[in-house]
Structures are given as structure tokens and as C-alpha cells.
Design a protein around this motif. Sequence first.
Motif, PDB file in Angstrom:
ATOM      1  N   ARG A  56      29.130  57.335 108.200  1.00 50.47           N
ATOM      2  CA  ARG A  56      29.845  57.072 107.273  1.00 50.47           C
ATOM      3  C   ARG A  56      28.062  57.445 105.862  1.00 50.47           C
ATOM      4  O   ARG A  56      28.136  56.462 104.991  1.00 50.47           O
ATOM      5  N   PRO A  57      28.167  58.654 105.521  1.00 52.91           N
ATOM      6  CA  PRO A  57      27.322  59.018 104.704  1.00 52.91           C
ATOM      7  C   PRO A  57      26.604  59.261 103.361  1.00 52.91           C
ATOM      8  O   PRO A  57      25.826  58.953 102.374  1.00 52.91           O
ATOM      9  N   PHE A  58      28.282  59.302 103.010  1.00 52.69           N
ATOM     10  CA  PHE A  58      28.712  58.597 101.427  1.00 52.69           C
ATOM     11  C   PHE A  58      29.135  57.239 100.722  1.00 52.69           C
ATOM     12  O   PHE A  58      29.360  57.361  99.343  1.00 52.69           O
ATOM     13  N   VAL A  59      28.526  56.308 101.313  1.00 51.40           N
ATOM     14  CA  VAL A  59      28.451  54.849 101.093  1.00 51.40           C
ATOM     15  C   VAL A  59      27.399  54.855  99.849  1.00 51.40           C
ATOM     16  O   VAL A  59      26.359  55.890  99.249  1.00 51.40           O
ATOM     17  N   THR A  60      28.150  54.251  98.739  1.00 59.35           N
ATOM     18  CA  THR A  60      27.134  54.074  97.690  1.00 59.35           C
ATOM     19  C   THR A  60      27.025  52.309  97.483  1.00 59.35           C
ATOM     20  O   THR A  60      27.271  52.175  98.091  1.00 59.35           O
ATOM     21  N   PRO A  61      25.739  53.162  95.999  1.00 57.82           N
ATOM     22  CA  PRO A  61      25.073  51.380  96.250  1.00 57.82           C
ATOM     23  C   PRO A  61      26.063  50.388  95.247  1.00 57.82           C
ATOM     24  O   PRO A  61      26.144  48.777  95.507  1.00 57.82           O
ATOM     25  N   ALA A  62      27.559  50.671  95.287  1.00 59.30           N
ATOM     26  CA  ALA A  62      28.361  49.938  94.407  1.00 59.30           C
ATOM     27  C   ALA A  62      29.202  48.864  95.676  1.00 59.30           C
ATOM     28  O   ALA A  62      29.606  47.589  95.256  1.00 59.30           O
ATOM     29  N   LEU A  63      29.006  49.941  96.481  1.00 57.02           N
ATOM     30  CA  LEU A  63      30.468  49.449  97.738  1.00 57.02           C
ATOM     31  C   LEU A  63      29.347  48.440  97.997  1.00 57.02           C
ATOM     32  O   LEU A  63      29.593  46.924  98.791  1.00 57.02           O
ATOM     33  N   ILE A  64      27.993  48.091  98.439  1.00 56.55           N
ATOM     34  CA  ILE A  64      26.651  47.914  98.967  1.00 56.55           C
ATOM     35  C   ILE A  64      26.760  46.261  98.274  1.00 56.55           C
ATOM     36  O   ILE A  64      27.160  45.390  98.781  1.00 56.55           O
ATOM     37  N   ASP A  65      27.032  46.601  96.858  1.00 48.07           N
ATOM     38  CA  ASP A  65      26.394  45.404  96.579  1.00 48.07           C
ATOM     39  C   ASP A  65      27.626  44.741  96.549  1.00 48.07           C
ATOM     40  O   ASP A  65      27.464  43.332  95.772  1.00 48.07           O
ATOM     41  N   ARG A  66      28.932  45.299  96.581  1.00 44.20           N
ATOM     42  CA  ARG A  66      29.999  44.436  96.137  1.00 44.20           C
ATOM     43  C   ARG A  66      30.524  43.416  97.455  1.00 44.20           C
ATOM     44  O   ARG A  66      30.811  42.421  97.681  1.00 44.20           O
ATOM     45  N   VAL A  67      29.985  44.413  98.271  1.00 47.46           N
ATOM     46  CA  VAL A  67      30.601  43.426 100.515  1.00 47.46           C
ATOM     47  C   VAL A  67      28.790  41.677  99.894  1.00 47.46           C
ATOM     48  O   VAL A  67      29.000  41.446 100.845  1.00 47.46           O
ATOM     49  N   ILE A  68      27.626  42.423  99.510  1.00 45.40           N
ATOM     50  CA  ILE A  68      26.558  41.526  99.579  1.00 45.40           C
ATOM     51  C   ILE A  68      27.114  40.227  98.661  1.00 45.40           C
ATOM     52  O   ILE A  68      27.319  39.171  99.043  1.00 45.40           O
ATOM     53  N   ALA A  69      27.467  40.677  97.461  1.00 48.11           N
ATOM     54  CA  ALA A  69      28.212  39.676  96.391  1.00 48.11           C
ATOM     55  C   ALA A  69      29.754  38.819  97.527  1.00 48.11           C
ATOM     56  O   ALA A  69      29.090  37.508  97.426  1.00 48.11           O
ATOM     57  N   ALA A  70      30.300  39.113  98.234  1.00 53.87           N
ATOM     58  CA  ALA A  70      30.938  38.872  98.409  1.00 53.87           C
ATOM     59  C   ALA A  70      30.512  37.291  99.934  1.00 53.87           C
ATOM     60  O   ALA A  70      31.530  36.408  99.734  1.00 53.87           O
TER      61      ALA A  70
ATOM     62  N   ARG B 171      21.550  37.412 106.367  1.00 52.72           N
ATOM     63  CA  ARG B 171      22.611  38.325 106.221  1.00 52.72           C
ATOM     64  C   ARG B 171      22.654  39.698 106.800  1.00 52.72           C
ATOM     65  O   ARG B 171      21.582  39.849 106.217  1.00 52.72           O
ATOM     66  N   VAL B 172      23.250  40.051 107.399  1.00 49.16           N
ATOM     67  CA  VAL B 172      23.217  41.659 108.093  1.00 49.16           C
ATOM     68  C   VAL B 172      24.676  42.016 107.616  1.00 49.16           C
ATOM     69  O   VAL B 172      25.857  41.936 107.568  1.00 49.16           O
ATOM     70  N   LEU B 173      24.484  43.763 107.652  1.00 54.13           N
ATOM     71  CA  LEU B 173      25.279  44.913 107.317  1.00 54.13           C
ATOM     72  C   LEU B 173      25.299  45.808 107.646  1.00 54.13           C
ATOM     73  O   LEU B 173      24.189  46.455 108.297  1.00 54.13           O
ATOM     74  N   ILE B 174      26.053  45.670 109.076  1.00 54.28           N
ATOM     75  CA  ILE B 174      26.572  46.483 109.766  1.00 54.28           C
ATOM     76  C   ILE B 174      27.450  47.932 109.288  1.00 54.28           C
ATOM     77  O   ILE B 174      28.698  47.966 108.376  1.00 54.28           O
ATOM     78  N   HIS B 175      26.299  48.815 110.068  1.00 55.09           N
ATOM     79  CA  HIS B 175      27.228  49.974 109.256  1.00 55.09           C
ATOM     80  C   HIS B 175      27.446  51.187 109.634  1.00 55.09           C
ATOM     81  O   HIS B 175      26.234  51.523 110.540  1.00 55.09           O
ATOM     82  N   ASP B 176      28.179  52.375 109.568  1.00 50.82           N
ATOM     83  CA  ASP B 176      28.685  53.381 110.915  1.00 50.82           C
ATOM     84  C   ASP B 176      27.289  54.368 110.269  1.00 50.82           C
ATOM     85  O   ASP B 176      27.242  55.318 109.010  1.00 50.82           O
ATOM     86  N   ALA B 177      26.238  54.842 111.008  1.00 48.86           N
ATOM     87  CA  ALA B 177      26.054  56.334 110.873  1.00 48.86           C
ATOM     88  C   ALA B 177      26.339  57.383 110.134  1.00 48.86           C
ATOM     89  O   ALA B 177      26.072  57.676 109.225  1.00 48.86           O
TER      90      ALA B 177
END
Length: 393
Positions: free
Chosen positions: A109-123, A101-107
Motif C-alpha cells: 500500500r504505497p499510496f498511504v498519506t500523512p493525513a491517514l497516519i495522523d488519524r490512526v495515531i490520534a485514534a 504504539r505500533v502501526l502495522i502496514h502492508d508494504a
Amino acid sequence: MSTIAIIVAAGRGSRAGSATIPKQYADLGGVPMLTRTLEAFAGHPSIDHVMAVIHPNDMLRYQAAAQRVSGKLLPPAIGGASRQISVHNGLEALLSHNPSRVLIHDAARPFVTPALIDRVIAALATSPGALPALPVPDTLKRADAAGNVAGTVDRNGLWRAETPQGFRYPEILAAHRAAEASGRNEFTDDSSLAEWHGVTCALVNGEARNIKITSAEDLALAQQSFGRAAPSITDVRHGTGFDVHRFGAGDHVWLCGVSIPHTHALDGHSDADVGLHALTDALFGAIGDGDIGQHFPPSDMRWKGARSEIFLAEAVRRVTAAGYTIGNVDVTIICEAPRVGPHRDAMRREIARIIGIDVGRVGVKATTTETLGFTGRREGIAAMASATLIRRG
């Protein structure tokens, strides 16, 4: 299954107001913005590696920004003339690692949270792609060539895309290769490219605080939020909210974003979540921006049955736009039943997720009226909330 995060950091960021340094290297609380973003992913237990895609002229800046980041960092890839090319370069650079899996993120957007990362990976367990997004709350207008209003756009079903966008690596790599082979280079994000190539993307809940820093104003707000060296508090605001909903037919109630089984439901135009409604009004009140009825009138059928987190997320967006960060929030539920105690921690986590603060800054309490009044007669539920906002300078 391995997961690698690609941080897209090759842009020049001219709209952020600096002619000398790209915005992703701007100072946020004493460290570069890119450092904040890299740390968010490198510190996440489900991310195996992190790779930045940078401009060829930024190697020294990148090395300085990466110094304090954990050992998960891979050597950076070199970006291209557009975001799409930069992401493609990053994906190709991962061939030897062959992640699942890859997650592609804009540099930016420094306010990204662990919970948001969790939801994307889970999906990604059930979908080849995952897109964090928020429903569009504002009225949308179409302009003509002269700059006049030419019409209103129906916002039903419209969502505002965020990152990180997650994909199964083989699918998104194939999509980028197909776009390059077809001469398609106009895609502004990876979910659009994936959609063109037939890759399904599941929508997951985004976060209002996960803004992309684009303008000089955005950058100034981010700097205030993270704080500079020896920050001074220049303005503190406090707001309160109160809401009531009566019981009606049903088998559960929504309280602070959590569905709780009960003998009745709460009546309301939306999901009638008294806790989130009271908290939304507390945030609106703290910045003097009306109330929930003004922004989301019950006469508007767009909000029929809507989840109340949409209302709270919009209040957070307005608080951020006004230049404030949320110090803490506190909600008190007033009812004889159902029991709130067993669900208190889940409620605190949901509120923290929606407004983008640490759960330690969220209070949820419950009380009864000793069988007095309408709540004592079990005719409904009331809620009070307070919020403290801070502006730093």
C-alpha cells in the motif's frame, strides 16, 4: 510516547504477475514499491522508528530498497509462512524497544498519506486499536458452488478495511501471543485478531487511493500513477459538475466536507453537500461513468443522511480503476451566505484528504450572483466543479 511502524513485506506477491520478483520490490517511478512505503512512514514526524518484516530470501533486495530511507529504520525482522506469523515476529522483535504504539502496514500500500497516519495515531489516544476503513459502496453478492448468484448481502454497516492499523503495543502483542497459543492462524489482518481477543478497534476514515496492490492490473495502475523514467502523458481527461440544494430548517450547512454554522440547513437525501456533489459528478463525467444520481439514487434509503465523502471516495476509486490519476480539482461555491472565505483552507484540506492528492492541487472559490436569482434571494446554494485526470504511459 513512542510509535513504531511495522511494514509487512514478507509475501511472495504471485498474483501481481511477476514470476521473478515479489511485488513489494517492483519498480514504481524508478524505485522499489517497498522504498515508497518505508519513506511514507520514515518521513512522518510522529513515527519514531520503522521496521520491515521481510522474507529470508529477500535480504539483498531489502538492503537495496532501504538505501535511500532515513535513519529511522530498525533492522528487519524475518517473516513466517503467513501474514499473521510475520506480524507476530515483528512485534516480538520490538520487545527491547517497548513502544507505546505500533502501526502495522502492508508494504503493498504505497499510496498511504500523512493525513491517514495522523488519524490512526490520534485514534489511539482514546482506543486500544484503530482501523482505517471505507464504507462498502457496491452491491454484494453471495455465490453458490456452481458459480451462480445465490443471494444479495446487506451492505449496511459493512466497511472495507485498510492499513495502517494502529494498536497500543502491549494489547496487540498479547493478542498475537494468545492466538499462537490457541492454534489460531487464520486471521487475515490484525484488526480481526484483535477483535477475537477482545481489543476494541475504533473506525477512522480511510482513503480510496490507499489501495493494496494485489493483481497485475493494480501494479500497472500504480506504475502509471508514480510514473516511470521520462513518463509521457498519453491521455488527459476533463470533467465538470454542477449541483444545487435549497435551504430548509437547520443550523448548519455542509460545504466541501466542512460543517459551517448557518441560519438554515441544505435539504437533500444525503448531507446535501453541494460542493462534494458537484466534484463527484466532475470525476464521473471525466471517465464517462454516469453521474451521482445513477450510482447513489436518492430513492435508496441507504444514502439517507449519508456523508457525501462516501460518494466522492467511490468516484475516486472508479477513476483509479480506469487507469487515471487526478491532476487537480476546482470547486466554486455560489451563494450570498454563509461566508466561505474563513473556511476555504479547511475545505481544501478535506477534499485533498478524501481524494488523496496534495492540497496544492485543490482549488475552492466562492462568488455571489449580486442578489440575482435563487442564490441571490438566499433560497439555496449552488456549486460548480471541474477535475483534470491524467493517464501516463
